[in-house]
Enzyme design. Structure first.
Site, PDB file in Angstrom:
ATOM      1  N   HIS A   1       0.869  -1.179   0.000  1.00 45.22           N
ATOM      2  CA  HIS A   1       0.000   0.000   0.000  1.00 45.22           C
ATOM      3  C   HIS A   1       0.905   1.227   0.000  1.00 45.22           C
ATOM      4  O   HIS A   1       1.861   1.287   0.770  1.00 45.22           O
ATOM      5  CB  HIS A   1      -0.897  -0.028   1.235  1.00 45.22           C
ATOM      6  CG  HIS A   1      -2.042   0.939   1.178  1.00 45.22           C
ATOM      7  ND1 HIS A   1      -1.848   2.302   1.235  1.00 45.22           N
ATOM      8  CD2 HIS A   1      -3.372   0.749   1.065  1.00 45.22           C
ATOM      9  CE1 HIS A   1      -3.033   2.899   1.158  1.00 45.22           C
ATOM     10  NE2 HIS A   1      -3.968   1.977   1.053  1.00 45.22           N
TER      11      HIS A   1
ATOM     12  N   ARG B   1      -6.378  10.292  -0.220  1.00 43.96           N
ATOM     13  CA  ARG B   1      -6.215  10.727  -1.604  1.00 43.96           C
ATOM     14  C   ARG B   1      -7.563  10.830  -2.309  1.00 43.96           C
ATOM     15  O   ARG B   1      -7.797  11.736  -3.110  1.00 43.96           O
ATOM     16  CB  ARG B   1      -5.268   9.773  -2.350  1.00 43.96           C
ATOM     17  CG  ARG B   1      -3.807  10.005  -1.982  1.00 43.96           C
ATOM     18  CD  ARG B   1      -2.887   8.946  -2.575  1.00 43.96           C
ATOM     19  NE  ARG B   1      -3.038   7.664  -1.882  1.00 43.96           N
ATOM     20  CZ  ARG B   1      -3.078   6.477  -2.493  1.00 43.96           C
ATOM     21  NH1 ARG B   1      -2.975   6.396  -3.788  1.00 43.96           N
ATOM     22  NH2 ARG B   1      -3.212   5.379  -1.776  1.00 43.96           N
TER      23      ARG B   1
END
Lengths: 589, 256
Positions: free
Chosen positions: A238, A258
């Site tokens: 990740h 994000r």
């Protein structure tokens, strides 16, 4: 010799693992009218699903009316670098909306749209706003909803119980053997069907978002009774784990940061994603963002603690506290950073195992083992070379439901319970207690795990190359031998050292599987990057999945198999730019 | 607060023991020295002990990120999550005392038997929507907000451990505890739920036993305002149903 006495329980269906997939499978099997046991290493509701944050992907089309299962299918296939099992990706995209709505019917309270329906947020690699979510604690909502549904379904939940061996009667699974963590006493569950929902292998890595439970149990147990593992070279690092202070290194920072507009910058203040994926920027797929961060740090443009900066503070304190409350608290309390005021430092963390046990795409039955099923992270196929964020939670509920249904149907067809070989079981029990008899000056399994985690990170990590992989495979043989003589102190009562003395074998075995699969694939694609083969090799590897099994003499056998052709109707969904990746020549079939 | 720099040797007093036949905590506090790194939480130190000094030390933990609620214990006397309690926020000159949750029967060392909580949960009427046709389901974020606060609960059971009705008065058979009053509130206040749990809340959950000392609210790692937002509104609903003369009369003649 210590007592190897064991108790026996009998069920139609045994589900091992009580995360999202296990709970969903147990609920479905129970609804089919069979008796069900649900076994978990932890307490109910604590499985790793609880840590999922950003949301679950489903083409509900509540926010973007143009979204549809076909679009979700295409995103999944593209995100998986065209290596996903086509049929699984199709079923997943088609059934996810129904499964999410079902959760709402069972009491889940998702964030709402202005017109009162389930709100969906954007995420990396998803063309439309698609992720049903609850702030940044969607996994908690999923597991609590399934837990509160499950306890009223007549399922027998056995908490803090570890299954260590799968049992067979001929070619058919016969149940599983293991111990109660509290007392250390042995338990055998004799069942007509078994569903593995044991999650991934993250604890073989030092920097990981995964909890202690992620010790590759399901992968190892299944291999030992004849199952194959596929796509194991593909691990998801990740892009955004915490990096500072060192003790929190690896803890997940949700992609929702994000999704909600967070910007990634390097030490020079550049939004560096423009150099890697200028169209999608921060919302590129995880494999690309992770490699971008890795490259920025390696080339000297990293943050002071070896990561990059992620900033969401421009969204304002109120918005951040409402949509990302866990992140706000996590950074404030563990990292001394107020994310409403300034950037966080983030870097890649081992997060997810794309590969896993090879299963039938519709029934989730494990290839080569009748009556054994697998769902969720322990199974392979859906995510191919890279998983899209949000596709894991939907994977759990779609294929958990399917596994539960088919396992129950299989169990109903069986008129008698499979036979148990008492001698075999006693052998397993003796193997489990053996560490207590060993040299009291030998090392503990904790040291071996720490060394394994270093080795995997350094040589089978986010980037690999031939020499390092070969060295890793050599060193893993040494660790195997060390694990066989590791000592255990104390008694069998709630003894984590003893528990690890068994789990360590699983992690080493599956660690070697990852290394072997990574050595075999001489190209870079998705969650597998070879420094000595930096580009995708479409000629050799485009339509090929890797597979690994244990042979008769307990050695790993690595090979590949060709993907089937994509159905014409599905192929027509793609445009010219995908043609190379999805069109196989007839000769190859 | 700034992080201290470098490794510091710190003393830990950790309870080690086993239960007697009644689950009473029988054992002693053992002393260990741990080289503590900057930013460490209590759980880091205990995992260090496990790896180096006491491989059979029983600890219950999962996520190490304050999201699962497994690692509840009592740190310097305060019920807390071990993964969320920073060592550099604690006085350097005193040892760090870690004990299991006092309210529950002991299993071993820092691990207690919390199964009573799971039994309570089973007795609560689950979510019961007003209809099955989800195409008509609509409710708004304002309605969701109230319920979502309760659904943040990570079931660490620190509130149960801190509640004097259970901890001191041992009313395990008469009181559901703050955690399950929160759960009941999340169901009762769900905009689409139609089940009636008020009799259960009054009788079996024993809400009258809570005298709103707010110990639960203070110890909640998720900052759920347990007393103000869950328990008091439920108490009001019980009062409306059972103690308001007009409502009582209407009930008697069959009007809800």
């Amino acid at each position: 010799m210590m007592s190897v006495h064991y108790e026996t329980k009998t069920y139609d269906v045994l589900v091992i693992g009580a995360g999202g997939a296990g709970l969903r499978a147990a609920i479905e099997a129970s609804a089919q009218g069979v008796s069900v046991a649900l076994v978990t290493k932890s307490l109910l509701g604590k499985a790793h699903t609880v840590m999922a944050e950003g949301g679950m992907a489903a083409a509900l089309s509540y926010v973007d009316a143009d979204d549809c299962w076909q679009a979700h299918y295409k995103d999944t296939i593209r995100g998986g670098k065209y290596l996903s099992n086509y049929r699984m990706a199709e079923l997943h995209a088609k059934e996810a909306p129904e499964r999410v709505k079902e959760l709402e019917k069972w009491g889940a309270v998702f964030d709402r749209t202005p017109d009162g329906r389930i709100l969906q947020r954007p995420f990396g690699g998803h063309t439309y706003r698609r992720l049903a979510h609850v702030g940044d604690r969607t996994g908690l909502e999923l597991i609590r909803t399934l837990q509160d549904k499950g306890i009223h379904c007549g399922i027998d939940v056995h908490m803090e119980c570890t299954m260590t061996h799968l049992l067979k009667d001929g070619d058919q699974v016969a149940g599983a053997f293991g111990y109660w963590r509290e007392s250390g006493r042995f338990i055998l569950i004799n069942a007509k069907a078994v569903i593995l929902c044991t999650g991934g292998i993250g604890k073989a890595y030092k920097v990981t978002s995964n909890s202690w439970e992620y010790t590759a149990d399901g992968q190892a147990m299944a291999m030992k009774i004849g199952a194959e593992l596929i796509d194991m070279e593909f691990l998801q690092f990740h892009p955004t784990g915490m990096v500072c202070p060192p003790s929190v290194k690896g803890i997940l920072v949700t992609e929702a940061v994000r999704g909600e507009g967070g910007k990634l910058t390097n030490a020079l203040g550049e939004r560096f994603m423009k150099n890697y994926d200028p169209e999608r920027m921060e919302l590129s797929t995880r494999d690309i963002v992770s490699k971008a961060i890795y490259t920025e740090v390696k080339e000297g443009r990293g943050s002071p603690n070896g990561g990059v900066f992620l900033d969401i503070s421009h969204r304002g304190a109120d918005y951040i506290k409402r949509k990302l409350p866990s992140m706000y608290h996590q950074f404030l309390e563990l990292g001394d950073v107020d994310i409403t005021k300034g950037p966080m430092e983030v870097g890649p963390t081992m997060h997810y195992t794309m590969g896993g046990v090879r299963v039938h795409p519709e029934t989730q039955e494990v290839l080569n083992v009748t009556g054994l099923y697998a769902a969720g992270e322990v199974s392979g196929g859906l995510h191919g070379g890279n998983r899209l964020g949000g596709n894991s939670l939907s994977d759990l509920i779609v294929f958990g439901q399917r596994a539960g249904k088919h396992a129950a149907e299989f169990a109903k067809q069986q008129t008698v319970l499979p036979k148990i070989n008492d001698e075999e079981v006693k052998g397993y029990a003796e193997e489990l207690v053996a560490p207590f008899e060993r040299d009291s000056k030998a090392e503990t399994p904790y040291q071996i795990q720490a060394d394994l985690q270093d080795l995997m990170a350094n040589k089978v990590g986010i980037v690999r190359e031939e020499q390092g992989l070969k060295e890793a495979i050599e060193e893993l043989q040494v660790m195997k031998a060390r694990a066989k003589v590791a000592r255990v102190d104390g008694s069998r009562a709630y003894n984590p050292g003893w528990h690890l003395s068994h789990d360590i074998h699983n992690m080493i075995l599956v660690g070697e599987v990852v290394a072997q699969a990574a050595l075999q694939r001489t190209e870079s694609r998705g969650g597998h990057t070879r420094l000595d083969h930096l580009e995708p090799d479409n000629e050799q590897w485009r339509f090929v999945n890797s597979t690994i099994r244990l042979n008769e003499s307990d050695e790993l056998e690595v090979s590949t198999y060709e993907k089937p052709q994509m159905d014409a109707a599905l192929r027509d969904l793609f445009d010219k730019s995908d043609e190379l990746a999805i069109t196989q020549s007839k000769q190859k079939i | 607060m700034m992080m201290s720099l470098g490794v510091v040797d710190r003393e830990f007093h950790v309870f080690r023991g086993l239960p007697d036949a009644d689950g009473e905590h029988i054992g002693e506090v053992k002393s260990f020295t741990v080289p503590v790194q900057p930013g460490w939480v209590v759980l880091d130190a205990l995992l260090y002990l496990q790896a180096h000094n006491a491989p059979d030390l029983a600890i219950r933990w999962n996520c190490k990120a304050a999201k699962c609620g497994s690692c509840a214990a009592e740190i310097n006397g305060l019920p807390s999550l071990m993964c969320k309690t920073r060592l550099d926020h604690m006085p350097l000159d005193k040892p760090v005392l870690v004990r299991p949750m006092r309210t529950f029967p002991l299993i071993k060392d820092l691990v207690t038997d919390v199964s009573w909580n799971y039994e309570i949960n089973k007795r609560i009427t689950p979510f019961t929507p007003y209809n099955d046709d989800q195409s008509t389901w609509r409710y708004f974020q304002e309605d969701a907000d109230r319920v979502q606060e309760f659904r943040k609960c990570i079931e660490c059971f620190l509130c149960q451990n801190s509640c004097h009705v259970i901890r001191h008065h041992r009313k395990f058979n008469h009181f559901a505890g703050p955690r399950f009053l929160v759960r009941l509130a999340s169901l009762e206040m769900h905009p689409l739920d139609v089940a009636d749990r008020i009799p259960f809340i009054k009788e079996e959950a024993g809400i009258g036993l809570c005298n709103i000392t707010k110990c639960c609210t203070e110890r909640c790692p998720e900052d759920i305002r347990i007393t103000d937002n869950a328990i008091i509104p439920l108490k009001e609903r019980v009062v409306d149903r059972y103690y308001d003369p007009i409502t009582m009369l209407l009930h008697k003649i069959g009007i809800k």
